[in-house]
Design a protein around this motif. Structure first.
Motif, PDB file in Angstrom:
ATOM      1  N   GLU A 122      -7.063 -40.892   1.554  1.00 40.95           N
ATOM      2  CA  GLU A 122      -6.663 -39.510   1.236  1.00 40.95           C
ATOM      3  C   GLU A 122      -6.098 -38.771   2.453  1.00 40.95           C
ATOM      4  O   GLU A 122      -5.216 -37.932   2.320  1.00 40.95           O
ATOM      5  N   ARG A 123      -6.623 -39.076   3.633  1.00 39.73           N
ATOM      6  CA  ARG A 123      -6.131 -38.425   4.854  1.00 39.73           C
ATOM      7  C   ARG A 123      -4.696 -38.835   5.166  1.00 39.73           C
ATOM      8  O   ARG A 123      -4.031 -38.225   5.979  1.00 39.73           O
ATOM      9  N   GLY A 124      -4.221 -39.885   4.525  1.00 36.86           N
ATOM     10  CA  GLY A 124      -2.871 -40.380   4.766  1.00 36.86           C
ATOM     11  C   GLY A 124      -1.820 -39.817   3.826  1.00 36.86           C
ATOM     12  O   GLY A 124      -0.631 -40.075   4.012  1.00 36.86           O
ATOM     13  N   ALA A 125      -2.235 -39.043   2.821  1.00 38.41           N
ATOM     14  CA  ALA A 125      -1.264 -38.418   1.908  1.00 38.41           C
ATOM     15  C   ALA A 125      -0.487 -37.369   2.704  1.00 38.41           C
ATOM     16  O   ALA A 125      -1.080 -36.453   3.267  1.00 38.41           O
ATOM     17  N   HIS A 126       0.835 -37.516   2.779  1.00 34.87           N
ATOM     18  CA  HIS A 126       1.615 -36.678   3.690  1.00 34.87           C
ATOM     19  C   HIS A 126       2.876 -36.133   3.026  1.00 34.87           C
ATOM     20  O   HIS A 126       3.368 -36.685   2.041  1.00 34.87           O
ATOM     21  N   ALA A 127       3.384 -35.066   3.612  1.00 31.49           N
ATOM     22  CA  ALA A 127       4.714 -34.571   3.249  1.00 31.49           C
ATOM     23  C   ALA A 127       5.722 -35.506   3.910  1.00 31.49           C
ATOM     24  O   ALA A 127       5.396 -36.199   4.881  1.00 31.49           O
ATOM     25  N   ARG A 128       6.956 -35.539   3.374  1.00 32.32           N
ATOM     26  CA  ARG A 128       7.913 -36.497   3.921  1.00 32.32           C
ATOM     27  C   ARG A 128       9.337 -36.083   3.626  1.00 32.32           C
ATOM     28  O   ARG A 128       9.625 -35.474   2.608  1.00 32.32           O
ATOM     29  N   SER A 129      10.216 -36.447   4.531  1.00 36.92           N
ATOM     30  CA  SER A 129      11.654 -36.339   4.326  1.00 36.92           C
ATOM     31  C   SER A 129      12.264 -37.694   4.631  1.00 36.92           C
ATOM     32  O   SER A 129      11.785 -38.405   5.512  1.00 36.92           O
ATOM     33  N   ALA A 130      13.319 -38.050   3.906  1.00 41.32           N
ATOM     34  CA  ALA A 130      14.030 -39.301   4.147  1.00 41.32           C
ATOM     35  C   ALA A 130      15.521 -38.993   4.091  1.00 41.32           C
ATOM     36  O   ALA A 130      16.020 -38.514   3.078  1.00 41.32           O
ATOM     37  N   PHE A 131      16.198 -39.255   5.191  1.00 43.32           N
ATOM     38  CA  PHE A 131      17.618 -38.931   5.309  1.00 43.32           C
ATOM     39  C   PHE A 131      18.443 -40.180   5.559  1.00 43.32           C
ATOM     40  O   PHE A 131      18.017 -41.076   6.283  1.00 43.32           O
ATOM     41  N   GLY A 132      19.642 -40.176   5.029  1.00 41.33           N
ATOM     42  CA  GLY A 132      20.624 -41.186   5.386  1.00 41.33           C
ATOM     43  C   GLY A 132      21.467 -40.638   6.521  1.00 41.33           C
ATOM     44  O   GLY A 132      21.897 -39.483   6.481  1.00 41.33           O
ATOM     45  N   VAL A 133      21.677 -41.449   7.545  1.00 47.48           N
ATOM     46  CA  VAL A 133      22.484 -41.029   8.692  1.00 47.48           C
ATOM     47  C   VAL A 133      23.547 -42.086   8.972  1.00 47.48           C
ATOM     48  O   VAL A 133      23.404 -43.253   8.578  1.00 47.48           O
ATOM     49  N   ALA A 134      24.606 -41.689   9.669  1.00 47.46           N
ATOM     50  CA  ALA A 134      25.729 -42.580   9.936  1.00 47.46           C
ATOM     51  C   ALA A 134      25.399 -43.656  10.960  1.00 47.46           C
ATOM     52  O   ALA A 134      25.982 -44.735  10.925  1.00 47.46           O
ATOM     53  N   GLN A 135      24.454 -43.393  11.856  1.00 49.56           N
ATOM     54  CA  GLN A 135      24.089 -44.372  12.882  1.00 49.56           C
ATOM     55  C   GLN A 135      22.781 -43.932  13.524  1.00 49.56           C
ATOM     56  O   GLN A 135      22.431 -42.755  13.507  1.00 49.56           O
ATOM     57  N   LEU A 136      22.049 -44.898  14.094  1.00 51.52           N
ATOM     58  CA  LEU A 136      20.813 -44.632  14.817  1.00 51.52           C
ATOM     59  C   LEU A 136      20.902 -45.302  16.191  1.00 51.52           C
ATOM     60  O   LEU A 136      21.724 -46.203  16.386  1.00 51.52           O
ATOM     61  N   PRO A 137      20.059 -44.888  17.150  1.00 53.64           N
ATOM     62  CA  PRO A 137      20.103 -45.494  18.477  1.00 53.64           C
ATOM     63  C   PRO A 137      20.039 -47.020  18.420  1.00 53.64           C
ATOM     64  O   PRO A 137      19.261 -47.591  17.648  1.00 53.64           O
ATOM     65  N   MET A 138      20.855 -47.652  19.227  1.00 51.95           N
ATOM     66  CA  MET A 138      20.908 -49.110  19.367  1.00 51.95           C
ATOM     67  C   MET A 138      21.221 -49.828  18.067  1.00 51.95           C
ATOM     68  O   MET A 138      20.950 -51.013  17.913  1.00 51.95           O
ATOM     69  N   GLY A 139      21.769 -49.113  17.091  1.00 56.22           N
ATOM     70  CA  GLY A 139      22.130 -49.721  15.815  1.00 56.22           C
ATOM     71  C   GLY A 139      20.950 -49.979  14.896  1.00 56.22           C
ATOM     72  O   GLY A 139      21.086 -50.684  13.887  1.00 56.22           O
ATOM     73  N   ALA A 140      19.768 -49.408  15.232  1.00 52.91           N
ATOM     74  CA  ALA A 140      18.566 -49.632  14.429  1.00 52.91           C
ATOM     75  C   ALA A 140      18.802 -49.237  12.978  1.00 52.91           C
ATOM     76  O   ALA A 140      19.534 -48.294  12.680  1.00 52.91           O
ATOM     77  N   ALA A 141      18.140 -49.962  12.094  1.00 57.65           N
ATOM     78  CA  ALA A 141      18.261 -49.697  10.654  1.00 57.65           C
ATOM     79  C   ALA A 141      17.485 -48.459  10.239  1.00 57.65           C
ATOM     80  O   ALA A 141      17.909 -47.726   9.342  1.00 57.65           O
ATOM     81  N   VAL A 142      16.334 -48.228  10.884  1.00 54.64           N
ATOM     82  CA  VAL A 142      15.432 -47.152  10.472  1.00 54.64           C
ATOM     83  C   VAL A 142      14.788 -46.528  11.711  1.00 54.64           C
ATOM     84  O   VAL A 142      14.500 -47.222  12.675  1.00 54.64           O
ATOM     85  N   GLU A 143      14.548 -45.221  11.640  1.00 56.99           N
ATOM     86  CA  GLU A 143      13.759 -44.509  12.661  1.00 56.99           C
ATOM     87  C   GLU A 143      12.829 -43.562  11.928  1.00 56.99           C
ATOM     88  O   GLU A 143      13.217 -42.919  10.955  1.00 56.99           O
ATOM     89  N   ILE A 144      11.594 -43.478  12.402  1.00 57.13           N
ATOM     90  CA  ILE A 144      10.599 -42.619  11.754  1.00 57.13           C
ATOM     91  C   ILE A 144       9.798 -41.880  12.826  1.00 57.13           C
ATOM     92  O   ILE A 144       9.425 -42.458  13.847  1.00 57.13           O
ATOM     93  N   GLU A 145       9.511 -40.614  12.556  1.00 59.29           N
ATOM     94  CA  GLU A 145       8.595 -39.844  13.391  1.00 59.29           C
ATOM     95  C   GLU A 145       7.432 -39.384  12.541  1.00 59.29           C
ATOM     96  O   GLU A 145       7.514 -39.364  11.307  1.00 59.29           O
ATOM     97  N   LEU A 146       6.327 -38.995  13.189  1.00 59.03           N
ATOM     98  CA  LEU A 146       5.106 -38.661  12.476  1.00 59.03           C
ATOM     99  C   LEU A 146       4.433 -37.457  13.120  1.00 59.03           C
ATOM    100  O   LEU A 146       4.458 -37.301  14.342  1.00 59.03           O
ATOM    101  N   ILE A 147       3.814 -36.638  12.280  1.00 66.44           N
ATOM    102  CA  ILE A 147       2.991 -35.526  12.736  1.00 66.44           C
ATOM    103  C   ILE A 147       1.605 -35.715  12.124  1.00 66.44           C
ATOM    104  O   ILE A 147       1.483 -35.952  10.918  1.00 66.44           O
ATOM    105  N   ALA A 148       0.564 -35.605  12.953  1.00 62.46           N
ATOM    106  CA  ALA A 148      -0.810 -35.763  12.476  1.00 62.46           C
ATOM    107  C   ALA A 148      -1.665 -34.601  12.984  1.00 62.46           C
ATOM    108  O   ALA A 148      -1.389 -34.019  14.039  1.00 62.46           O
ATOM    109  N   GLU A 149      -2.721 -34.305  12.230  1.00 59.79           N
ATOM    110  CA  GLU A 149      -3.697 -33.300  12.630  1.00 59.79           C
ATOM    111  C   GLU A 149      -4.959 -34.003  13.098  1.00 59.79           C
ATOM    112  O   GLU A 149      -5.407 -34.964  12.476  1.00 59.79           O
ATOM    113  N   VAL A 150      -5.505 -33.527  14.232  1.00 60.79           N
ATOM    114  CA  VAL A 150      -6.755 -34.073  14.751  1.00 60.79           C
ATOM    115  C   VAL A 150      -7.806 -32.982  14.824  1.00 60.79           C
ATOM    116  O   VAL A 150      -7.500 -31.810  14.772  1.00 60.79           O
TER     117      VAL A 150
END
Length: 150
Positions: A122-150
């Motif tokens: 349950e602590r892992g249920a999160h809000a999320r956005s997913a975007f398509g972009v024209a390019q990412l660093p080093m040609g990577a297929a996917v990049e993800i960032e995360l925000i957590a509460e402690v």
């Protein structure tokens, strides 16, 4: 079941924090929130490159997103010392290297979201956005960032 037990059951060992590739830090804590910088997809220690709709399909990119989630968990553990301290995964932001017309970014990022839910429950249920972009660093297929509460 503890997070450590869940990870063991899933056959996951968390990696150390990756060295940043540019002028940023891997994470910042402000108050009760921990912000993890974007992590790119890696395979065999190298950027997992590809563009969805050109030379990579959704199923493979979903695997890449899951691999990123494992890296994010390693960074989060380094940031907080023990993943049991995480009260809530607040948000994921996913960027998918996409050709024009590719529209399954949300399915790609499910690879990360599903693993986060498995690990934290349950602590892992999160809000999320997913975007398509024209390019990412080093040609990577996917990049993800995360925000957590402690």
């Amino acid at each position: 079941m503890s997070i450590a037990q869940t990870l063991k059951e899933l056959g996951i060992s968390l990696p150390p924090v990756s060295t940043p590739a540019a002028a940023y830090v891997p994470y910042v804590q402000s108050g009760n929130l921990v912000f993890l910088s974007g992590h790119i997809a890696r395979k065999d220690g190298k950027p997992w490159v590809g563009q969805l709709g050109v030379d990579m399909d959704t199923a493979v990119a979903k695997e890449a997103a899951r691999a990123i989630a494992i890296d994010l968990l390693g960074t989060l553990q380094a940031a907080v010392g023990d993943l049991e301290r995480v009260k809530r995964v607040v948000k994921l932001l996913g960027l998918v290297n996409s050709a024009p017309g590719y529209t399954e970014q949300h399915l790609v990022i499910n690879g990360a979201s599903e693993l986060i839910a498995q690990v934290f429950g349950e602590r892992g249920a999160h809000a999320r956005s997913a975007f398509g972009v024209a390019q990412l660093p080093m040609g990577a297929a996917v990049e993800i960032e995360l925000i957590a509460e402690v």
